[in-house]
Enzyme design. Structure first.
Site, PDB file in Angstrom:
ATOM      1  N   TYR A 119      14.303   3.366  -7.288  1.00  0.00           N
ATOM      2  CA  TYR A 119      14.766   2.471  -6.072  1.00  0.00           C
ATOM      3  C   TYR A 119      14.851   0.995  -6.730  1.00  0.00           C
ATOM      4  O   TYR A 119      14.809   0.095  -6.149  1.00  0.00           O
ATOM      5  CB  TYR A 119      13.843   2.576  -5.069  1.00  0.00           C
ATOM      6  CG  TYR A 119      13.834   3.829  -4.215  1.00  0.00           C
ATOM      7  CD1 TYR A 119      14.434   3.450  -2.947  1.00  0.00           C
ATOM      8  CD2 TYR A 119      13.506   4.897  -4.687  1.00  0.00           C
ATOM      9  CE1 TYR A 119      14.417   4.736  -2.159  1.00  0.00           C
ATOM     10  CE2 TYR A 119      13.286   6.028  -3.977  1.00  0.00           C
ATOM     11  CZ  TYR A 119      13.790   5.929  -2.479  1.00  0.00           C
ATOM     12  OH  TYR A 119      13.920   6.933  -1.792  1.00  0.00           O
ATOM     13  N   LYS A 166       6.449  14.075 -12.928  1.00  0.00           N
ATOM     14  CA  LYS A 166       7.196  15.242 -13.631  1.00  0.00           C
ATOM     15  C   LYS A 166       7.415  14.708 -15.119  1.00  0.00           C
ATOM     16  O   LYS A 166       8.227  14.622 -15.491  1.00  0.00           O
ATOM     17  CB  LYS A 166       8.534  15.280 -12.841  1.00  0.00           C
ATOM     18  CG  LYS A 166       9.288  16.674 -13.444  1.00  0.00           C
ATOM     19  CD  LYS A 166      10.459  17.246 -12.231  1.00  0.00           C
ATOM     20  CE  LYS A 166      11.209  18.354 -13.010  1.00  0.00           C
ATOM     21  NZ  LYS A 166      10.435  19.580 -13.184  1.00  0.00           N
ATOM     22  N   ASP A 198       7.535  19.368  -8.759  1.00  0.00           N
ATOM     23  CA  ASP A 198       8.237  20.830  -8.080  1.00  0.00           C
ATOM     24  C   ASP A 198       7.124  21.695  -7.768  1.00  0.00           C
ATOM     25  O   ASP A 198       7.482  22.450  -6.616  1.00  0.00           O
ATOM     26  CB  ASP A 198       9.186  21.265  -9.374  1.00  0.00           C
ATOM     27  CG  ASP A 198       8.617  21.132 -10.475  1.00  0.00           C
ATOM     28  OD1 ASP A 198       7.429  20.703 -10.635  1.00  0.00           O
ATOM     29  OD2 ASP A 198       9.469  21.656 -11.619  1.00  0.00           O
ATOM     30  N   ASP A 222       9.087  10.004  -1.381  1.00  0.00           N
ATOM     31  CA  ASP A 222      10.284  10.200  -0.103  1.00  0.00           C
ATOM     32  C   ASP A 222      10.621  11.684   0.242  1.00  0.00           C
ATOM     33  O   ASP A 222      10.370  12.130   1.353  1.00  0.00           O
ATOM     34  CB  ASP A 222      11.545   9.355  -0.656  1.00  0.00           C
ATOM     35  CG  ASP A 222      12.588   9.653   0.559  1.00  0.00           C
ATOM     36  OD1 ASP A 222      12.347   9.431   1.414  1.00  0.00           O
ATOM     37  OD2 ASP A 222      13.896   9.977  -0.294  1.00  0.00           O
ATOM     38  N   ASP A 226       9.019  14.239   3.539  1.00  0.00           N
ATOM     39  CA  ASP A 226       9.908  14.760   4.384  1.00  0.00           C
ATOM     40  C   ASP A 226       9.822  16.376   4.395  1.00  0.00           C
ATOM     41  O   ASP A 226       9.766  16.901   5.430  1.00  0.00           O
ATOM     42  CB  ASP A 226      11.610  14.565   4.113  1.00  0.00           C
ATOM     43  CG  ASP A 226      11.966  13.514   4.756  1.00  0.00           C
ATOM     44  OD1 ASP A 226      11.243  12.320   4.714  1.00  0.00           O
ATOM     45  OD2 ASP A 226      12.942  13.453   5.119  1.00  0.00           O
TER      46      ASP A 226
END
Ligand SMILES: NC(=O)c1ccc[n+]([C@@H]2O[C@H](COP(=O)([O-])OP(=O)(O)OC[C@H]3O[C@@H](n4cnc5c(N)ncnc54)[C@H](O)[C@@H]3O)[C@@H](O)[C@H]2O)c1
Ligand SMILES: CC(C)[C@H](C(=O)O)[C@@H](O)C(=O)O
Length: 325
Positions: A119, A166, A198, A222, A226
């Site tokens: 971002y 990660k 992951d 983010d 969700d």
């Protein structure tokens, strides 16, 4: 002195859920509400999705309740998070009794880094074939997030938190993030457990109970929040707090939901729970607890909006919560 709350409903269902939250805030406290415009409709009208007046209003208010923006979301939400100086996005994902959740035992909180990662705004089209994005990770932002996380678990009498990253692939950037977060936690005597992001996505679906607080880089926070929304009844259930040193921006995790906008059936729970977070942030702990308890009661007993299997309207749910506060 009366606290000033900026109200920015934005687009789509933001226009439906935010007024419900404002009514509830108004019922539990004495606030000065100031209204700001932002989003797709504002852009169509004024040429800009985030007018300077709205940015200033949010920056100068004690806190903001925001709904959602549509296609212009990135041009609205990201600058507004910056306007309140937010460095962490607190996203609780909790399954409430009475809500038909995929994983009813889920009760965890994401602490999402809120200023950098992908971002950073450094995205370029270098040729017809090539576009690039610079992913920014700094030790200072990672440490600031970790300091917040240590305080957060300490206040809740938890031993530690998970760090999702990660770093096995993004060795430099996520490696820096992981190292900085773990070092701060070590200094505070707070336990950390690393999990590759992951693998986290699978673990949280199969056994969410093992996670209480998950610290993660911006984009991971983010996506994973969700995902967790899917475990607890959908996007209508997840609130969030963009916390800065003083100020804060409180918003549901969901977007403008154009597929149901205008029908008056959006679930206001995420926004009401965001309003409860706003109250606690301003120091109105009792009022925040009252709103949370009222939402919890209504989720347990109904009425429910269609996303939760009911046929109530946004207003019906809002009225039921108002009755209880
Ligand atoms: N913070 C923000 O402003 C924000 C966040 C995400 C998406 N967006 C924008 O929203 C628009 C739509 O994006 P999307 O469809 O991917 O995500 P969305 O969150 O708007 O909707 C995804 C699905 O969840 C449902 N849903 C979301 N909130 C709900 C609620 N409160 N009650 C009942 N159902 C709800 C929607 O009906 C839809 O089926 C896009 O233009 C996107 O840019 C904005
Ligand atoms: C719209 C977008 C900028 C935003 C984000 O990525 O943070 C959204 O997905 C969210 O989760 O609030």
């Amino acid at each position: 002195m009366t606290d000033q709350i900026a109200v920015v409903p934005g687009d789509g269902i933001g226009q439906e859920v935010v007024p419900v939250a404002v009514d509830v805030l108004d019922a539990v406290g004495e606030f000065e509400f100031v209204h700001g415009e932002a989003g797709d409709a504002t852009k169509a009208e004024t040429g800009t999705a985030l007018p300077e007046e709205t940015y200033d209003l949010v920056a100068e208010s004690d806190a903001t309740i925001f709904g959602a923006a549509g296609e212009t979301a990135a041009d609205v939400v990201l600058p507004l998070r910056e306007a309140v100086g937010s460095f962490v996005n607190v996203r609780p994902a909790r399954a409430y009794p009475g809500v038909d959740a995929l994983r009813p035992e889920t009760d965890l909180v994401f602490l999402r880094e809120n200023t950098e990662g992908v971002y950073s705004g450094h995205e370029d089209r270098l040729s017809d074939d090539l576009s690039t994005l610079t992913r920014v990770i700094t030790t200072s932002a990672s440490e600031r997030l970790a300091e917040f996380a240590c305080e957060y678990v300490d206040e809740r009498d938890l031993d530690g938190f998970h760090v999702a990253h990660k770093a096995n692939v993004m060795r430099e950037t996520d490696g820096r993030f992981r190292d900085a977060v773990v070092a701060v936690a070590d200094e505070h005597g707070v336990e950390t457990e690393e999990v590759l992001m992951d693998a986290f996505a699978t673990h949280v679906c199969l056994d969410p109970e093992q996670f209480k607080v998950v610290v993660c880089p911006n984009l991971a926070g983010d996506v994973l929040s969700d995902l967790a929304a899917g475990l607890v009844g959908g996007l209508g259930m997840l609130p969030s707090a963009n916390v800065g040193p003083e100020n804060g921006l409180f918003e549901p995790v969901h977007g403008s939901a154009p597929d149901i906008a205008g029908e008056g059936v959006a679930n206001p729970a995420a926004t009401l729970l965001s309003a409860a977070m706003l109250l606690s942030h301003l120091g109105y702990d009792d009022e925040g607890d009252r709103v949370r308890a009222a939402v919890e009661d209504v989720l347990a007993d109904g009425p429910h909006t269609p996303d939760l299997g009911g046929d109530a309207t946004t207003e019906d749910v809002g009225d039921a919560v108002l009755d209880r506060v």
